[in-house]
Design a protein around this motif. Structure first.
Motif, PDB file in Angstrom:
ATOM      1  N   THR A  58       0.829  -1.204   0.000  1.00  0.00           N
ATOM      2  CA  THR A  58       0.000   0.000   0.000  1.00  0.00           C
ATOM      3  C   THR A  58       0.867   1.259   0.000  1.00  0.00           C
ATOM      4  O   THR A  58       0.631   2.197  -0.762  1.00  0.00           O
ATOM      5  N   LEU A  59       1.888   1.271   0.833  1.00  0.00           N
ATOM      6  CA  LEU A  59       2.740   2.457   0.936  1.00  0.00           C
ATOM      7  C   LEU A  59       3.612   2.625  -0.312  1.00  0.00           C
ATOM      8  O   LEU A  59       3.845   3.739  -0.774  1.00  0.00           O
ATOM      9  N   THR A  60       4.080   1.513  -0.875  1.00  0.00           N
ATOM     10  CA  THR A  60       4.891   1.592  -2.093  1.00  0.00           C
ATOM     11  C   THR A  60       4.038   2.070  -3.261  1.00  0.00           C
ATOM     12  O   THR A  60       4.471   2.882  -4.087  1.00  0.00           O
ATOM     13  N   TYR A  61       2.804   1.598  -3.331  1.00  0.00           N
ATOM     14  CA  TYR A  61       1.899   2.048  -4.385  1.00  0.00           C
ATOM     15  C   TYR A  61       1.658   3.547  -4.245  1.00  0.00           C
ATOM     16  O   TYR A  61       1.659   4.278  -5.229  1.00  0.00           O
ATOM     17  N   GLY A  62       1.511   4.007  -3.006  1.00  0.00           N
ATOM     18  CA  GLY A  62       1.340   5.439  -2.753  1.00  0.00           C
ATOM     19  C   GLY A  62       2.537   6.231  -3.243  1.00  0.00           C
ATOM     20  O   GLY A  62       2.388   7.325  -3.814  1.00  0.00           O
ATOM     21  N   ALA A  63       3.743   5.686  -3.044  1.00  0.00           N
ATOM     22  CA  ALA A  63       4.948   6.365  -3.510  1.00  0.00           C
ATOM     23  C   ALA A  63       4.953   6.457  -5.031  1.00  0.00           C
ATOM     24  O   ALA A  63       5.357   7.468  -5.610  1.00  0.00           O
ATOM     25  N   LEU A  64       4.481   5.401  -5.686  1.00  0.00           N
ATOM     26  CA  LEU A  64       4.420   5.397  -7.154  1.00  0.00           C
ATOM     27  C   LEU A  64       3.443   6.467  -7.642  1.00  0.00           C
ATOM     28  O   LEU A  64       3.769   7.258  -8.538  1.00  0.00           O
TER      29      LEU A  64
END
Lengths: 188, 181
Positions: free
Chosen positions: A20-26
């Motif tokens: 979830t957090l990595t997707y947010g960074a993307l």
């Protein structure tokens, strides 16, 4: 590309928060790179992985191979079976949720996936200047790419979004046609 | 994009592949944005730092770890609890100095690179997984521990294993905290 067969030290499962957090960074990075929401939405939809995979591959195309190998689902005979597999097997496997399948068109070529809970948007609120952003648009691109590899051309789009204040998140899927060609469509 | 105050109660376990491919898309996007590998590495570390500062709250809430009394306990928890929870792997831990402030995590298997055969041409200095270093650094800082975290070896660069080095920057007085087991 060989897969490591050793199951003793590796689990195929992970907790979703890091995703979830990595997707947010993307999404944040794409918002920096593209001025308007429509362009970000387009990028999320057709997200290419071209640096690290052969030309023409996108996430959905790559994911379907793994999904078919891992899930043991047989060939679907109609779009209804496909819908069930997407909701009950694929979404469960990759996002840990089971959307419901509803709102079938009379011709049986369109349906909705209703996501009451979307882990991608945990901890996310859309800022005011991004009101047209389709935050989870990656999912549409993944669904399209994956189904293309099993010879189905479909359209997938968000028609409701909890991030925009709707009660649920709804992805509308439409069957366009069967793809007779066995080769993956190349990306331009 | 700020975080609401309440936590949702369910915890989702997911198959890693969608995450791994999304991570690849993130790295690919940064490679489009930055010409130099050093800049991509820096940016991945910075993003990871931001992620780590938020992930640590989730970790502490769910893992019920007790207060640690040494850097080696902390490193063990990173390897055996945190990596297991968020990546499904358990790297092994080695200590690299006698004052017990420098450690290595040896990743025998690294799920982040599952779909990556090799670094693309012209990207030989790319630390593909550098997000992880930032995450560890950010998480530790939120529990008031300053550390340098960096890749010491990288299979994608031809090394035999992938090794993350963690150097704790302040000397913890271990005598003060050592407990009899």
């Amino acid at each position: 590309m060989s897969r490591q067969a050793n199951r003793g030290t590796e689990s195929k499962k992970m907790s979703s928060e890091l995703f979830t957090l990595t997707y947010g960074a993307l999404v944040t990075q794409l918002c920096k790179d593209y001025e308007n929401d429509e362009d970000v939405n387009k990028q999320l939809d057709k997200i290419l992985f071209s640096h690290f995979l052969p030309r023409g591959y996108n996430i959905g195309v790559r994911l379907i191979e793994d999904f078919l190998a891992r899930s043991n689902v047989g060939r679907c005979h109609d779009f209804r079976e496909t819908a069930d597999v997407i909701a009950k097997v694929a979404f469960k496997m990759y996002l840990g949720i089971t959307p419901s399948v509803t709102n079938w068109s009379p011709a049986g070529d369109e349906f909705s996936l209703i996501l009451e809970n979307n882990p991608l948007v945990d901890f996310v609120e859309l800022p005011d200047n991004h009101s047209s952003l389709i935050y989870s648009n990656l999912l549409c691109g993944v669904l399209r790419g994956a189904l293309e590899m099993v010879q189905m051309a479909v359209e997938a789009k968000f028609v409701q979004d909890t991030l925009k204040g709707d009660g649920v998140t709804e992805i509308r899927m439409r069957f366009i046609r069967r793809i007779e060609d066995n080769l993956p469509a190349g990306e331009e | 994009m700020s975080r609401p105050a309440h936590r949702r109660p369910e915890y989702h376990k997911i198959n890693k592949d969608l995450f791994v491919l999304t991570y690849g898309a993130l790295v690919a996007q940064l490679c489009k944005d930055y010409e130099k590998d050093e800049d991509v590495n820096k940016y991945l570390d910075k993003m990871g730092y931001g992620i780590g500062t938020r992930l640590v709250e989730d970790f502490l809430a769910r893992s019920c770890v007790r207060r640690c009394h040494s850097y080696s306990e902390i490193t063990d928890i990173i390897a055996q609890v945190a990596f297991k929870m968020y990546l499904g792997i358990t790297p092994s831990v080695t200590c690299n100095n006698s004052s017990r402030t420098e450690f290595s995590l040896i990743l025998d298997k690294n799920p982040l690179v599952e779909f990556v055969e090799e670094l693309p041409a012209g990207r030989s200095s790319l630390s593909y997984c550098n997000l992880l270093c930032g995450i560890i650094r950010g998480a530790l800082e939120m529990v008031h521990l300053a550390a340098d975290v960096t890749f010491l070896q990288d299979r994608l660069k031809g090394d035999r294993v992938t090794e993350i080095g963690i150097t704790f920057l302040r000397k913890l007085d271990e005598k003060k905290y050592r407990r009899k087991k």
